[in-house]
Design a protein around this motif. Sequence first.
Motif, mmCIF file in Angstrom:
data_model
loop_
_atom_site.group_PDB
_atom_site.id
_atom_site.type_symbol
_atom_site.label_atom_id
_atom_site.label_comp_id
_atom_site.label_asym_id
_atom_site.label_seq_id
_atom_site.Cartn_x
_atom_site.Cartn_y
_atom_site.Cartn_z
ATOM 1 N N PHE A 90 12.843 56.155 96.537
ATOM 2 C CA PHE A 90 12.732 55.257 95.415
ATOM 3 C C PHE A 90 12.274 53.727 95.985
ATOM 4 O O PHE A 90 12.982 53.415 97.108
ATOM 5 N N ASP A 91 11.185 53.213 95.579
ATOM 6 C CA ASP A 91 10.602 52.064 96.004
ATOM 7 C C ASP A 91 11.591 50.874 95.414
ATOM 8 O O ASP A 91 10.897 50.565 94.117
ATOM 9 N N ARG A 92 12.632 50.528 95.808
ATOM 10 C CA ARG A 92 13.677 49.634 95.156
ATOM 11 C C ARG A 92 14.667 50.415 94.306
ATOM 12 O O ARG A 92 14.218 51.368 93.616
ATOM 13 N N GLY A 93 15.723 49.840 94.244
ATOM 14 C CA GLY A 93 16.728 50.742 93.523
ATOM 15 C C GLY A 93 17.444 49.800 92.328
ATOM 16 O O GLY A 93 16.920 48.513 92.128
ATOM 17 N N ILE A 94 18.177 50.095 91.523
ATOM 18 C CA ILE A 94 18.587 49.289 90.390
ATOM 19 C C ILE A 94 19.501 48.004 90.860
ATOM 20 O O ILE A 94 19.426 47.098 90.295
ATOM 21 N N PRO A 95 20.149 48.065 92.057
ATOM 22 C CA PRO A 95 20.723 46.832 92.510
ATOM 23 C C PRO A 95 20.036 45.608 92.849
ATOM 24 O O PRO A 95 20.196 44.352 92.837
ATOM 25 N N ASP A 96 18.575 46.065 93.094
ATOM 26 C CA ASP A 96 17.450 45.025 93.385
ATOM 27 C C ASP A 96 17.435 44.017 92.152
ATOM 28 O O ASP A 96 17.150 42.905 92.592
ATOM 29 N N VAL A 97 17.671 44.615 90.942
ATOM 30 C CA VAL A 97 17.387 43.827 89.878
ATOM 31 C C VAL A 97 18.438 42.728 89.818
ATOM 32 O O VAL A 97 18.125 41.503 89.757
ATOM 33 N N LEU A 98 19.745 43.096 90.306
ATOM 34 C CA LEU A 98 20.832 42.032 90.517
ATOM 35 C C LEU A 98 20.380 40.971 91.592
ATOM 36 O O LEU A 98 20.783 39.878 91.490
ATOM 37 N N ALA A 99 20.000 41.573 92.535
ATOM 38 C CA ALA A 99 19.781 40.811 93.667
ATOM 39 C C ALA A 99 18.885 39.713 93.501
ATOM 40 O O ALA A 99 18.950 38.560 93.764
ATOM 41 N N TYR A 100 17.777 40.140 92.945
ATOM 42 C CA TYR A 100 16.754 38.980 92.519
ATOM 43 C C TYR A 100 17.295 37.969 91.538
ATOM 44 O O TYR A 100 16.952 36.882 91.514
ATOM 45 N N MET A 101 18.141 38.652 90.383
ATOM 46 C CA MET A 101 18.863 37.561 89.421
ATOM 47 C C MET A 101 19.732 36.642 90.124
ATOM 48 O O MET A 101 19.549 35.236 89.756
ATOM 49 N N ASP A 102 20.286 37.187 91.234
ATOM 50 C CA ASP A 102 21.264 36.280 91.900
ATOM 51 C C ASP A 102 20.424 35.092 92.893
ATOM 52 O O ASP A 102 20.537 34.145 92.929
ATOM 53 N N PHE A 103 19.293 35.753 93.432
ATOM 54 C CA PHE A 103 18.310 34.784 94.110
ATOM 55 C C PHE A 103 17.717 33.667 93.288
ATOM 56 O O PHE A 103 17.677 32.380 93.822
ATOM 57 N N PHE A 104 17.543 33.860 92.020
ATOM 58 C CA PHE A 104 16.819 33.007 91.199
ATOM 59 C C PHE A 104 18.115 32.448 90.169
ATOM 60 O O PHE A 104 17.583 31.666 89.281
ATOM 61 N N ASP A 105 19.271 32.556 90.500
ATOM 62 C CA ASP A 105 20.598 32.020 90.083
ATOM 63 C C ASP A 105 20.386 32.154 88.378
ATOM 64 O O ASP A 105 20.505 31.282 87.552
ATOM 65 N N GLN A 106 20.256 33.596 88.005
ATOM 66 C CA GLN A 106 20.246 34.099 86.661
ATOM 67 C C GLN A 106 21.600 34.815 86.544
ATOM 68 O O GLN A 106 21.952 35.599 87.458
ATOM 69 N N SER A 107 22.120 34.515 85.454
ATOM 70 C CA SER A 107 23.411 35.366 84.976
ATOM 71 C C SER A 107 22.973 36.693 84.449
ATOM 72 O O SER A 107 21.921 36.936 83.939
ATOM 73 N N TYR A 108 23.822 37.617 84.705
ATOM 74 C CA TYR A 108 23.735 39.183 83.928
ATOM 75 C C TYR A 108 25.176 39.386 83.572
ATOM 76 O O TYR A 108 26.262 39.126 84.073
ATOM 77 N N ASP A 109 25.077 40.469 82.697
ATOM 78 C CA ASP A 109 26.578 40.931 82.084
ATOM 79 C C ASP A 109 26.784 42.231 82.642
ATOM 80 O O ASP A 109 26.181 42.631 83.483
ATOM 81 N N LYS A 110 27.990 42.695 82.137
ATOM 82 C CA LYS A 110 28.372 44.061 82.562
ATOM 83 C C LYS A 110 27.338 45.317 82.373
ATOM 84 O O LYS A 110 27.298 46.198 83.171
ATOM 85 N N GLU A 111 26.301 45.108 81.395
ATOM 86 C CA GLU A 111 25.230 46.092 81.303
ATOM 87 C C GLU A 111 24.499 46.510 82.920
ATOM 88 O O GLU A 111 24.259 47.427 83.097
#
Length: 187
Positions: A90-111
Amino acid sequence: MKNHKVVITGAPGTGKTSIINGLEDQGHHCFHEIIRDMTSNAKMEGEPDSFVSNPLVFVDDALQFNKDLLYGRTKHYIDSLDMKVPISFFDRGIPDVLAYMDFFDQSYDKEFTDACENHLYDAIFIVPPWKEIYISDNERLETYEEAEKIHDALMDTYTRFGYNPILVPKDPVNARVDFILDNLKST
């Protein structure tokens, strides 16, 4: 036959796509990154002449953009479950989404966290920033310094979800591909 799920990730401009192409050239099944097309499409709908590092400024709904990424990467994972191949890369995995959201200081929920916890990979290879090969382009908007910070966010996120990421050495593509395949043989 178990299908091992292996993520190749890293900050922008580190050579991930070249590694994925090298693995594919050797006959391995690879799921390609979806963000470049999404970023390009978002820019075309927004102000394409603006140059900023965050592709989310081109979209009306940043959370939906990230959900689309999450769904796309989750679909890749689910699609791999039915594949009759020994390894899916896989060229990037599911946790990459959260890593980028953390980098850009965006919140995310349990989903978002549930997707990471419910779709586990067998190995994570992180390609570190490499200034000598780093190039910006129309879909790679980050500076090299931002790429270094994204690398840290990726390491933190994958570690938080219980992975032990393996750093890929700064070598030619064929040596990087061999490094990954050799590491997988020993596990």
